[in-house]
Design an enzyme around this catalytic site. Structure first.
Site, PDB file in Angstrom:
ATOM      1  CD  GLU A  43      -2.916   0.985   2.413  1.00 37.95           C
ATOM      2  OE1 GLU A  43      -2.846   0.018   3.198  1.00 37.95           O
ATOM      3  OE2 GLU A  43      -3.850   1.812   2.424  1.00 37.95           O
ATOM      4  CG  ASN A 191      -9.533  -1.792   1.584  1.00 38.72           C
ATOM      5  OD1 ASN A 191      -9.202  -2.954   1.840  1.00 38.72           O
ATOM      6  ND2 ASN A 191      -9.332  -0.788   2.432  1.00 38.72           N
ATOM      7  CD  GLU A 192     -10.260  -2.423   6.277  1.00 39.75           C
ATOM      8  OE1 GLU A 192     -10.227  -1.325   6.838  1.00 39.75           O
ATOM      9  OE2 GLU A 192      -9.625  -3.423   6.696  1.00 39.75           O
ATOM     10  CE1 TYR A 260      -3.384  -6.100   9.055  1.00 36.48           C
ATOM     11  CE2 TYR A 260      -5.657  -5.339   8.938  1.00 36.48           C
ATOM     12  CZ  TYR A 260      -4.391  -5.447   8.372  1.00 36.48           C
ATOM     13  OH  TYR A 260      -4.139  -4.914   7.129  1.00 36.48           O
ATOM     14  CD  GLU A 315      -6.109  -4.721   4.385  1.00 38.73           C
ATOM     15  OE1 GLU A 315      -5.988  -4.331   5.562  1.00 38.73           O
ATOM     16  OE2 GLU A 315      -6.518  -4.005   3.450  1.00 38.73           O
ATOM     17  CD  GLN A 362       0.251  -2.470   3.793  1.00 40.17           C
ATOM     18  OE1 GLN A 362       1.038  -1.844   3.087  1.00 40.17           O
ATOM     19  NE2 GLN A 362      -0.920  -1.958   4.163  1.00 40.17           N
TER      20      GLN A 362
HETATM   21  O1  AHR Z   1      -3.023  -2.551   6.262  1.00 40.38           O
HETATM   22  C1  AHR Z   1      -3.288  -1.308   6.842  1.00 40.38           C
HETATM   23  C2  AHR Z   1      -4.749  -0.911   6.739  1.00 40.38           C
HETATM   24  O2  AHR Z   1      -5.519  -1.813   7.474  1.00 40.38           O
HETATM   25  C3  AHR Z   1      -5.361  -0.960   5.372  1.00 40.38           C
HETATM   26  O3  AHR Z   1      -5.126   0.192   4.643  1.00 40.38           O
HETATM   27  C4  AHR Z   1      -6.810  -1.122   5.662  1.00 40.38           C
HETATM   28  O4  AHR Z   1      -7.502  -1.807   4.645  1.00 40.38           O
HETATM   29  C5  AHR Z   1      -6.842  -1.852   6.992  1.00 40.38           C
HETATM   30  O5  AHR Z   1      -7.690  -1.249   7.893  1.00 40.38           O
END
Ligand code: AHR
Length: 508
Positions: A43, A191-192, A260, A315, A362
């Site tokens: 990103e 995205n999101e 995450y 992600e 990432q």
């Molecule tokens: O990976 C960092 C961020 O986490 C991304 O931009 C977003 O999609 C997520 O909230």
């Protein structure tokens, strides 16, 4: 396919706390492990693109090809990265791809509103990314702008990169120096969308998705578009339910999911200095991936029993507080991260029927990166090494694993399974078995019962302390070593699995 019956018995190293775990692996596997679960994500954030991948064509100090670091390209080639997602993340829904084509000195600048408000000069754009993917040997996965873009803008992007020639957008591409289309297959439709992509409700987004997907055309025969809907945040099962219910199956090839491993969003803790309790909390979140993919898959099964639509975990990874003075979302990568990688990839293998792409967040200098750079220096993290040890599973047939009599990592009244395993068989009949012991103290004897005769070799990733990491002063502190701590007796193999270690065994 040859049948393998594997039984794995795990003993506590200390006799008084001895626990025996059995893992039975039935080898009549049906599902191929899609290499794309070894995907990555880059990103425009912190030093991922600028400084991480791209140092500029004029850079005389850091070796580069068209401005992209040679050391990074080589490392990612070695890793066999199958697919790379770009340009975001949250950045994707602020990104207007036309800003990033044409002569670099004429490109407009924008404010990167999500990641620190710095001025993005668009010097790294579509050509840079797609040519870089070719150099790495990875398939590109472009995340389209739905939140602040237009339907036409995304349709034009598809035409620009995929139309063979003789259309307005393909002629523009040719004018900008690229004759052949790149034939980009993977496309994210926002995205999101529940958050930074526009704070939408799922019903609204499902309609919007249908509109955008309608105008995304397959311009070439070689790359049928694979459209991925912006998916749920972790436990938001209603999001997946609504998308699956409201989007006709023929209009969608993948549904995303983000998860995450975070201790607490308001206090994520240090990347390198963490307590056993914090380590435990990180492992809780990482292991949650099992329940998340199981439950999101079950919803998808209702609407798509033939499993044509992929669950795309685009992600995932560990997320800690950024150390002071570092660029946005930079973090070091310790043996804790190696544990996250090992158990998460085992989960993805074991759900190979539905999870057919995943993208670690990432690639360089951001979150659970596989590569860190500091000017001309570059290092490979423990996560890189786990992914490389594991890539023998790419395109192999998953052998289902059943674990009983689990050994637990106890933390006060809570406990977690300490052993994670997955296995696969290659077309040539070799088996690969991945074992992770997340326990912070106990090593374990592991007994494998194999219905397959062959020479066994192994690799291990371990270190003296869970908090250990590769630094620019000592970049090879943690690297895979040959693993010989096993004994074969008949069809049994006894393996000594150290605390917080990742082992991959190959049976040939
Ligand atoms: O990976 C960092 C961020 O986490 C991304 O931009 C977003 O999609 C997520 O909230």
């Amino acid at each position: 396919m040859k049948k393998i019956l594997l039984t794995l018995c795990v003993f506590g190293a200390i006799l008084s706390t001895q626990a025996q775990t059995t893992v039975a692996i039935n080898s009549s596997g049906e599902h191929v492990i899609n290499p794309n679960i070894y995907g990555h994500f880059a990103e425009h954030l912190g030093r991922c693109i600028y400084g991480g991948f791209y140092v500029g064509e004029d850079n005389q100090v850091i070796p580069n090809v068209a401005g992209v670091r040679t050391d990074v390209i080589e490392a990612l080639k070695d890793l066999k990265v199958p697919v790379l997602r770009w340009p975001g993340g949250c950045f994707a829904d602020t990104y207007h791809w036309m800003d990033g084509i044409g002569p670099k000195d004429q490109r407009p600048s924008i404010v990167n509103q999500w990641w620190g408000g710095y001025i993005e000069d668009n010097s790294y754009g579509t050509h840079d990314f797609l040519n870089m993917c070719e150099a790495i040997g990875a398939e590109p996965y472009l995340a389209g702008n739905v939140g602040s873009g237009l339907v036409k803008e995304l349709a034009d992007w598809v035409q620009y990169v995929n139309h063979p020639g003789g259309s307005p957008m393909s002629d523009l591409r040719i004018e900008n120096g690229r004759k052949d289309p790149w034939n980009v297959k993977y496309w994210g439709v926002g995205n999101e969308m529940w958050g930074c992509g526009g704070n939408m409700k799922p019903e609204f987004y499902a309609n919007l998705y249908r509109q955008y997907a309608t105008f995304m055309t397959d311009w070439s025969n070689s790359s049928r578009l694979f459209r991925i809907a912006s998916g749920a945040n972790e436990w938001d099962f209603n999001w997946t339910e609504v998308l699956m219910r409201d989007i006709p199956n023929h209009m969608i090839e993948g549904v995303a999911l983000h998860n995450y491993a975070v201790i607490e969003w308001s206090d994520k803790g240090s990347d390198t200095e963490f307590t056993t309790d914090q380590y435990f909390q990180t492992m809780v979140d990482a292991i949650d991936m099992e329940e998340l993919v199981t439950r999101h898959s079950a919803i998808m099964d209702k609407y798509d029993p033939e499993k044509k639509i992929a669950l795309v975990v685009d992600e995932w990874g560990g997320w800690y507080d950024t150390p002071k003075g570092q660029s946005a979302l930079y973090q070091q990568n310790t043996m804790r991260d190696a544990m996250i990688a090992g158990i998460t990839l085992n989960i993805f293998h074991n759900h190979a029927d539905r999870v057919r792409m995943a993208n670690l967040a990432q690639t360089v200098n951001v979150l659970q990166a596989v590569i860190l750079t500091d000017e001309e220096k570059m290092l490979l993290t423990p996560t890189y090494h786990v992914m490389k040890m594991y890539n023998v599973h790419q395109s192999a047939t998953m052998l289902p694993v059943e674990i009983s009599d689990m050994l637990y990592f106890e933390n006060g009244e809570d406990k977690l399974p300490a052993i994670s395993a997955s296995a696969s068989q290659t077309e040539s009949g070799e088996a690969n078995i991945s074992l992770v012991n997340i326990h912070p103290e106990k090593s374990h004897e592991v007994t494998l019962e194999l219905g397959l005769n062959g020479k066994i070799t192994g690799q291990i990733l371990s270190s003296g302390k869970l908090q250990d990491y590769n630094s620019f002063d000592n970049p090879t502190k943690i690297t895979p070593k040959e693993f010989k701590e096993f004994k074969k007796k008949g069809n049994k193999v006894t393996v000594k699995l150290p605390a917080y270690s990742v082992v991959v065994l190959n049976v040939k």
